[in-house]
Structure formats: C-alpha cells, structure tokens
Design a protein around this motif. Structure first.
Motif, PDB file in Angstrom:
ATOM      1  N   LYS A 168       1.118  -1.197   0.024  1.00 16.76           N
ATOM      2  CA  LYS A 168       0.030  -0.037  -0.023  1.00 16.76           C
ATOM      3  C   LYS A 168       0.754   1.118  -0.104  1.00 16.76           C
ATOM      4  CE  LYS A 168      -2.592  -1.347   3.647  1.00 16.76           C
ATOM      5  NZ  LYS A 168      -3.629  -1.222   4.644  1.00 16.76           N
TER       6      LYS A 168
ATOM      7  N   ASN B 159       2.077   0.785  -4.312  1.00 17.59           N
ATOM      8  CA  ASN B 159       0.914   1.569  -4.992  1.00 17.59           C
ATOM      9  C   ASN B 159       1.325   2.863  -5.445  1.00 17.59           C
ATOM     10  OD1 ASN B 159      -0.936  -0.343  -4.474  1.00 17.59           O
ATOM     11  ND2 ASN B 159      -1.938   0.235  -2.628  1.00 17.59           N
TER      12      ASN B 159
ATOM     13  N   ASN C  69      -4.402   3.327  -6.212  1.00 19.86           N
ATOM     14  CA  ASN C  69      -5.153   3.566  -5.203  1.00 19.86           C
ATOM     15  C   ASN C  69      -5.985   2.465  -4.383  1.00 19.86           C
ATOM     16  OD1 ASN C  69      -4.541   6.499  -5.247  1.00 19.86           O
ATOM     17  ND2 ASN C  69      -6.083   6.488  -6.940  1.00 19.86           N
TER      18      ASN C  69
ATOM     19  N   GLU D 121      -6.190  -5.676   0.937  1.00 17.92           N
ATOM     20  CA  GLU D 121      -5.222  -6.414   1.701  1.00 17.92           C
ATOM     21  C   GLU D 121      -5.392  -7.767   1.181  1.00 17.92           C
ATOM     22  OE1 GLU D 121      -4.806  -5.920   5.940  1.00 17.92           O
ATOM     23  OE2 GLU D 121      -4.412  -3.954   5.814  1.00 17.92           O
TER      24      GLU D 121
ATOM     25  N   THR E 257      -6.531  -0.349  -1.914  1.00 21.12           N
ATOM     26  CA  THR E 257      -6.117  -0.671  -0.753  1.00 21.12           C
ATOM     27  C   THR E 257      -6.534  -1.886   0.038  1.00 21.12           C
ATOM     28  OG1 THR E 257      -8.628   0.239  -0.077  1.00 21.12           O
ATOM     29  CG2 THR E 257      -6.510   2.080  -0.115  1.00 21.12           C
TER      30      THR E 257
END
Length: 323
Positions: free
Chosen positions: A260, A264, A270, A274, A272
C-alpha cells in the motif's frame, strides 16, 4: 540406531540425494506442463489459446528460474554447487570400503552391505543393520564417511546461509513475475494494468512466505547458538518458532504495508485491498520447514526447494490477490 534415525540416514545417502537432484527437474517440468494443460482444457473454448499462452509463459518463468536458481545463487555467493557425479561417488565409496575391509574383519552380512553401498542405495533396514554392525571406532568413521552426519552450522555461518536461501527464493518470484508479464503482453492489449498486482503478490510471496521466515529461523538459530544449545531437535524447534513469529504472524502485515505504501505509489495505484493469508499460503510454509532442515544440515531437502519456491513464483506471476 532407532527407526527414525535410520530413516534420516537413509534419506541423506549421497547417491539418493544425487538421484533426487537429477529426477526433480523433469518431474517438476512435467507437473507444471500438466497444470497448464489442465487450465487450458477447463477454460472456455474461445479463451483456450490465450490461457495456454498466458499460463504457459507464467509457469515457464517460475519453473525455469527456480531450476536455475541454485546455479545463480552459487555464482553470487561464490560457492561450488553441491553435486557429486555417480562415477566419482562410486570411486570414493569403493576406496573407503576396500581400505576398511583390508584392515578389519566383519560378518558376511555386513560385508555384503558394504559392497552394495559402493554402487547402490541402501534401504532403511540395510542402513540400520550396517550402522549396528559397524560399532568399532573405525567402523563408525567409515559409516559416517559413507553417509555424512548433518552438521550444525555455526553462528558465523547462519546469516550467510539466510542470505543464500533468500536469494534462492527471490529468483523464482522474479521469474514468475517476468513470465506473467510476458504472458499478458501476448494476450492482453491492456497488460500494464495487471503489473501492480503481480508486483504486490510477488512482494507478499517473498516477504511473507520466504524472506521473513528465513530471518526468523536464522535469528532463532543465532540465539540458540549464543545459548550454547547444540541439540538438533531444540535448534529445529527454535527455528520453527522463529518462522511462526516473523513470517506467519508478521510477514503478511509487513507485505501488505509495503504494497500500500510503496508499490501503490510507484505505480500510482489507489488500491487499498489487503492480501489475507489463505490455506495455500500456510501450506507454502512447507518450504520454510525445508529451510530449517537445510540449515540443520540435511542434504536431501535442498533439491526440493525449486519445486516449493516455484509455487510462490507462479502465484506472483498470475498476480493472485485472494478470492
């Protein structure tokens, strides 16, 4: 000699390890090929060509790099590949046995086993019988020369071994990512959008399933060495505990954080989401148990590492992110 010890010595016979090393590459290639064919067959008819190309190149990248990883690692760390030709091994064993028999008397069963070990692999019972019959000082020395005992590596060698095994594991992950990108390049006009997932999965596989587990095992081994604990069982248990603490527990969180915060940003993503540990991820820690065995000096485990690491390479190459 107990049955478990005899089985361990059976597996560590240099001839058996050599046979395993030569057999693994074609078996791994055949298994990988069968998996690609199965995926192609189960795909919709109109997508089979793309699936074959994409999965085939991904699998090729993971498997080929995993099989070549030992040579690359040996060059990087300037170590000679631990391989012995059958001819040299037969000459070596024959000399040891002949020298021993000219100076020592043994019963007919033991002599027969000694002649057999020159050119063949002994079964578990034969290893046990030979060990029990070679009970003199010279006999024990011969037995341990024919089937060397695992060596406990010293604290000075621990982190060098961690580095070697970590590079060993990194190569298949990079190979899988390269193969996956190439496969997408030939089958998807918008292939670049899939690259971030491959890199993030590669980071996850490497950090959570390989590198941090190696560090945990090595740190535990270093602590045990400082405590002057020599027991192989205690060392193995300590390294497994280190794997659980650093890899299984902390590896996933660290890999997701890097995904992240670093990956990224590099790809201006963007996402996010997991990557959560799954059953196969836990199963993949089999290669960490193999790492423990390698650090503990068991020779027969290391030839299996390419097969274990190629799974991580393939999952990185397909950009698997769960679900």
């Amino acid at each position: 000699m107990g049955t478990i010890k005899a089985f361990a010595k059976f597996l560590d016979q240099p001839r058996l390890v050599g046979n395993f090393s030569r057999t693994l590459p074609p078996l791994l290639a055949a298994g990988a090929g069968a998996m690609v064919i199965n995926d192609t067959y189960n795909a919709p008819k109109e997508k089979r060509k793309k699936v074959f190309i994409r999965n085939g190149l991904t699998m090729f990248g993971a498997v080929a790099s995993s099989l070549y990883a030992p040579k690359i690692t040996s060059r990087i760390f300037r170590t000679a590949p631990d391989t012995v030709t059958i001819k040299k091994l037969e000459t070596h064993n024959s000399k040891l046995v002949n020298d021993f028999l000219t100076k020592n008397k043994v019963n007919s069963e033991t002599e027969e086993l000694l002649h057999k070990v020159k050119s063949k692999v002994l079964n578990v019972n034969e290893v046990k019988n030979l060990s029990e019959n070679l009970h003199t000082k010279d006999g024990r020395a011969l037995f341990n020369n024919l089937i060397p005992e695992p060596e406990n590596i010293s604290s000075k060698e621990i982190f060098s071994e961690i580095g070697r095994l970590s590079v060993f594991g990194l190569i298949p992950v990079l190979g899988g990512i390269a193969g996956g990108i190439l496969g997408d390049r030939f089958t998807d006009s918008d292939y670049k959008r899939k690259i971030p997932d491959k890199v993030k999965e590669g980071a996850y596989q490497y950090l959570a399933n390989i590198f941090l587990c190696n560090v945990g095992a090595g740190a535990a081994l270093w602590i045990l060495e400082k405590m002057n604990i020599k027991s192989k069982a205690a060392r193995a248990l300590g390294m497994v505990s280190g794997i659980v603490l650093t890899g299984v527990v902390g590896g996933s969180a660290i890999a997701n954080f890097i995904g992240k915060k670093v990956i990224n940003k590099c790809f201006k993503e963007n996402d996010t989401k997991e990557r959560k540990p799954e059953v196969l991820d836990i199963c993949l820690h089999t290669d960490d148990i193999a790492t423990v065995a390698v650090m503990s000096g068991l020779k027969w485990i290391e030839p299996a590492l390419p097969a274990l690491y190629s799974i991580s390479g393939y999952r990185a190459g397909v950009g698997y992110r769960g679900g």
